[in-house]
Design a protein around this motif. Structure first.
Motif, mmCIF file in Angstrom:
data_model
loop_
_atom_site.group_PDB
_atom_site.id
_atom_site.type_symbol
_atom_site.label_atom_id
_atom_site.label_comp_id
_atom_site.label_asym_id
_atom_site.label_seq_id
_atom_site.Cartn_x
_atom_site.Cartn_y
_atom_site.Cartn_z
ATOM 1 N N GLY A 210 6.054 -76.713 -125.777
ATOM 2 C CA GLY A 210 5.242 -77.703 -125.091
ATOM 3 C C GLY A 210 3.815 -77.276 -124.872
ATOM 4 O O GLY A 210 3.016 -78.045 -124.323
ATOM 5 N N HIS A 211 3.477 -76.061 -125.291
ATOM 6 C CA HIS A 211 2.117 -75.547 -125.135
ATOM 7 C C HIS A 211 1.410 -75.524 -126.485
ATOM 8 O O HIS A 211 2.040 -75.657 -127.536
ATOM 9 N N PHE A 212 0.094 -75.367 -126.445
ATOM 10 C CA PHE A 212 -0.666 -75.291 -127.681
ATOM 11 C C PHE A 212 -0.512 -73.897 -128.257
ATOM 12 O O PHE A 212 -1.018 -72.922 -127.722
ATOM 13 N N ASN A 266 15.116 -78.187 -129.061
ATOM 14 C CA ASN A 266 15.453 -77.038 -129.900
ATOM 15 C C ASN A 266 15.296 -77.319 -131.391
ATOM 16 O O ASN A 266 15.773 -76.546 -132.221
ATOM 17 N N CYS A 267 14.629 -78.392 -131.738
ATOM 18 C CA CYS A 267 14.484 -78.764 -133.136
ATOM 19 C C CYS A 267 13.423 -77.895 -133.806
ATOM 20 O O CYS A 267 12.264 -77.857 -133.371
ATOM 21 N N ASP A 268 13.813 -77.207 -134.870
ATOM 22 C CA ASP A 268 12.900 -76.309 -135.570
ATOM 23 C C ASP A 268 11.847 -77.031 -136.405
ATOM 24 O O ASP A 268 11.000 -76.390 -137.009
ATOM 25 N N GLU A 269 11.902 -78.342 -136.435
ATOM 26 C CA GLU A 269 10.894 -79.091 -137.180
ATOM 27 C C GLU A 269 9.680 -79.437 -136.326
ATOM 28 O O GLU A 269 8.580 -79.612 -136.844
ATOM 29 N N ASN A 270 9.852 -79.505 -135.021
ATOM 30 C CA ASN A 270 8.797 -79.983 -134.140
ATOM 31 C C ASN A 270 7.828 -78.855 -133.783
ATOM 32 O O ASN A 270 8.197 -77.885 -133.117
ATOM 33 N N ILE A 271 6.580 -79.034 -134.192
ATOM 34 C CA ILE A 271 5.549 -78.018 -133.979
ATOM 35 C C ILE A 271 4.861 -78.186 -132.635
ATOM 36 O O ILE A 271 4.641 -77.219 -131.912
ATOM 37 N N PHE A 272 4.514 -79.415 -132.286
ATOM 38 C CA PHE A 272 3.772 -79.673 -131.054
ATOM 39 C C PHE A 272 4.330 -80.930 -130.425
ATOM 40 O O PHE A 272 4.350 -81.994 -131.054
ATOM 41 N N VAL A 273 4.811 -80.815 -129.198
ATOM 42 C CA VAL A 273 5.454 -81.934 -128.517
ATOM 43 C C VAL A 273 4.916 -82.056 -127.097
ATOM 44 O O VAL A 273 4.326 -81.128 -126.550
ATOM 45 N N VAL A 274 5.162 -83.224 -126.519
ATOM 46 C CA VAL A 274 4.958 -83.422 -125.086
ATOM 47 C C VAL A 274 6.335 -83.443 -124.442
ATOM 48 O O VAL A 274 7.118 -84.367 -124.678
ATOM 49 N N PRO A 275 6.696 -82.427 -123.669
ATOM 50 C CA PRO A 275 8.040 -82.391 -123.067
ATOM 51 C C PRO A 275 8.215 -83.452 -121.988
ATOM 52 O O PRO A 275 7.296 -83.715 -121.203
ATOM 53 N N VAL A 391 6.963 -86.327 -129.992
ATOM 54 C CA VAL A 391 6.547 -85.461 -131.093
ATOM 55 C C VAL A 391 5.130 -85.816 -131.539
ATOM 56 O O VAL A 391 4.875 -86.940 -131.998
ATOM 57 N N ILE A 392 4.220 -84.874 -131.395
ATOM 58 C CA ILE A 392 2.855 -85.058 -131.907
ATOM 59 C C ILE A 392 2.786 -84.627 -133.365
ATOM 60 O O ILE A 392 2.317 -85.381 -134.224
ATOM 61 N N TRP A 393 3.290 -83.426 -133.666
ATOM 62 C CA TRP A 393 3.263 -82.912 -135.034
ATOM 63 C C TRP A 393 4.591 -82.261 -135.375
ATOM 64 O O TRP A 393 5.194 -81.580 -134.535
#
Length: 499
Positions: A210-212, A266-275, A391-393
């Protein structure tokens, strides 16, 4: 359950705000005493460090998503009977007839600069705070690095939407900043990331989710380089590829639905998300925008959806019948959990609810017209606030960006394995794979539309491919709308801004 500091410390932040608001009504001049009144403990420093993250959903989804998707050939919010006109703002986005007074464009500007202001506030104030005796959850260097990277991300959003924009790094200084050319804003973004990337958390760090992160920083630069020819007239395809290749520890998961599950942390595809978490961090209610009123009974929801945003007919029909990604849409007869037909409530009152693919028009449609997106998993009995992380990216986007850059560099043979991996996941076999002859740029744009449907990328993609002004469902060709105007409130308040 999510247990990282973004959740626990944000809860503490809310408590601190509540205490300040409820127990002391004396006037406080914050511009003079901020660091003394709200940076005096590890909890208070952490709360201010997390504050910019509380704006991420507003800037990335409610602002950037709405302006981007509803002005594209993907999503629409037509008027259904007496509902959905809302001052004509959804029609203006669809028809590309917006003005500087448009509410959502103003939101995209204001919300993004508010997030930048929060970053600047922390970075400015923390310089006069002695944290040597504070037990901070992460190092001060990491906190400052995240704030600078997050600020750079928001300047990327501004460049994407408005191109030449003011860059400010001090709260309230200057009073009326002049806009910088997009090339200078991009240089600022590059410089910031180069200076802070080593201090950002990496995937696997306890503070990373959830962090940059470092991966998000590489993704940010890759996005900038992918769109560089649009932004500043200079193509940087190889630079895009180089940044994508630096993203480590992520993968394209086997099921395309996994990144959008209710428990997708826990998805290994998601790089940048807003929790998001119903009991801790709220504000994600995409489903309310999309679903029909009667889906309250269909999914036993605790709220009544708004029956707003629909899937444009041509977008729906761009999917092959064998494409499993069609499962992200609700269409046809609708039923409750016992198999009983749901009923209409307005134009189709007491009739079985059958969601049609076709829609009459933006200005005259019915409650039952238009497929609905449920890309984010809907949980039976769901509350208004959901647990899905926004999911942002994701890594598939990174790989498709690399593939696009390769195609544009006339290296389609190198791009094919990437794009066909995405296709095979969607179809369950290789029967629908592309060849060098069939993977044209137009087809690449269509495939991006299918893979990233309703994810907030469509306007950017259409602009990059030179298609944003074309005609599509109930929209005539337009010109000169690739960049949004500065909001009227911004030009009124800053004499250095003009459209």
């Amino acid at each position: 359950m999510k247990t990282n500091i973004l959740y626990n410390s944000f809860a503490a932040f809310l408590i601190l705000i509540g205490m300040a608001a409820c127990t002391n009504l004396d006037e406080t001049v914050y511009s003079e005493t901020t660091t003394k009144t709200f940076y005096s403990s590890a909890e208070e420093v952490t709360a201010n460090y997390l504050k910019p993250y509380t704006r991420l959903y507003v800037t990335s989804s409610l602002a950037h998503w709405i302006c981007g998707e509803l002005s594209s050939d993907c999503a629409a919010w037509p008027q259904k009977g007496k509902h959905g006109y809302d001052g004509g703002k959804w029609q203006q986005l669809h028809y590309h007839t917006w003005t500087p007074e448009h509410h959502e464009i103003k939101g995209a500007w204001n919300n993004t600069y508010q997030a930048i202001g929060y970053c600047n506030e922390f970075l400015n104030n923390i310089e006069s705070v002695d944290v040597s005796k504070m037990n901070l959850p992460v190092s001060l260097e990491q906190m400052k690095a995240e704030m600078r990277a997050l600020r750079a991300y928001h300047y990327y959003l501004l460049v994407d939407n408005f191109r030449d924009v003011p860059v400010v790094t001090k709260v309230g200084e200057p009073r009326s900043p002049e806009p910088l050319a997009a090339a200078d804003v991009i240089q600022f973004i590059e410089d910031e990331i180069a200076e802070v990337i080593e201090d950002l958390p990496a995937k696997g760090d306890a503070s990373a989710y959830g962090h940059f992160t470092q991966a998000a920083a590489h993704m940010l630069l890759a996005k900038v380089y992918l769109n560089s020819e649009v932004y500043i007239g200079t193509a940087r395809w190889q630079d895009c590829i180089n940044e994508v290749d630096k993203i480590k520890g992520y993968s394209m998961v086997a099921d395309w639905k996994e990144p959008f599950k209710a428990r997708n942390e826990n998805c290994d595809e998601n790089i940048f998300v807003v929790p998001f978490e119903q009991s801790k961090i709220t504000g994600f209610y995409h489903h309310a925008f999309m679903m029909h009123y009667s889906h309250q009974q269909g999914f036993n929801l605790e709220y009544k959806p708004w029956n707003g945003i629909v899937v444009q007919p041509d977008h729906y029909r761009s999917f092959d019948d064998a494409d499993t990604r069609l499962e992200q849409f609700l269409v046809g007869p609708q039923f409750d959990q016992e198999g009983n037909p749901l009923l209409g409530q307005e134009e189709a009152k007491d009739e079985p609810l059958v969601l049609t693919i076709d829609i009459t028009s933006m200005t005259n449609s019915r409650e039952d017209e238009g497929a609905r997106s449920v890309k984010y998993e809907v949980v039976i009995g769901e509350a208004f606030e959901v647990n899905n992380d926004y999911v942002i990216w994701r890594y598939t986007d990174a790989q498709m960006m690399k593939a696009e850059a390769l195609v544009r560099m006339n290296k389609t043979s190198e791009a094919l394995p990437i794009v066909n991996q995405v296709r095979e996941r969607a179809f369950g076999n290789a029967n629908y794979n592309y060849t060098e002859a069939t993977l044209t740029l137009d087809e690449f744009l269509a495939e991006r539309g299918r893979e990233f449907s309703f994810e907030g990328h469509r306007r950017q993609d259409l602009v990059r491919f030179g298609k944003f002004g074309e005609a599509w469902w109930d929209k005539k060709p337009t010109t000169g709308k690739e960049v949004f105007p500065y909001p009227l409130t911004a030009t009124d308040n800053n004499p250095n801004l003009s459209n």
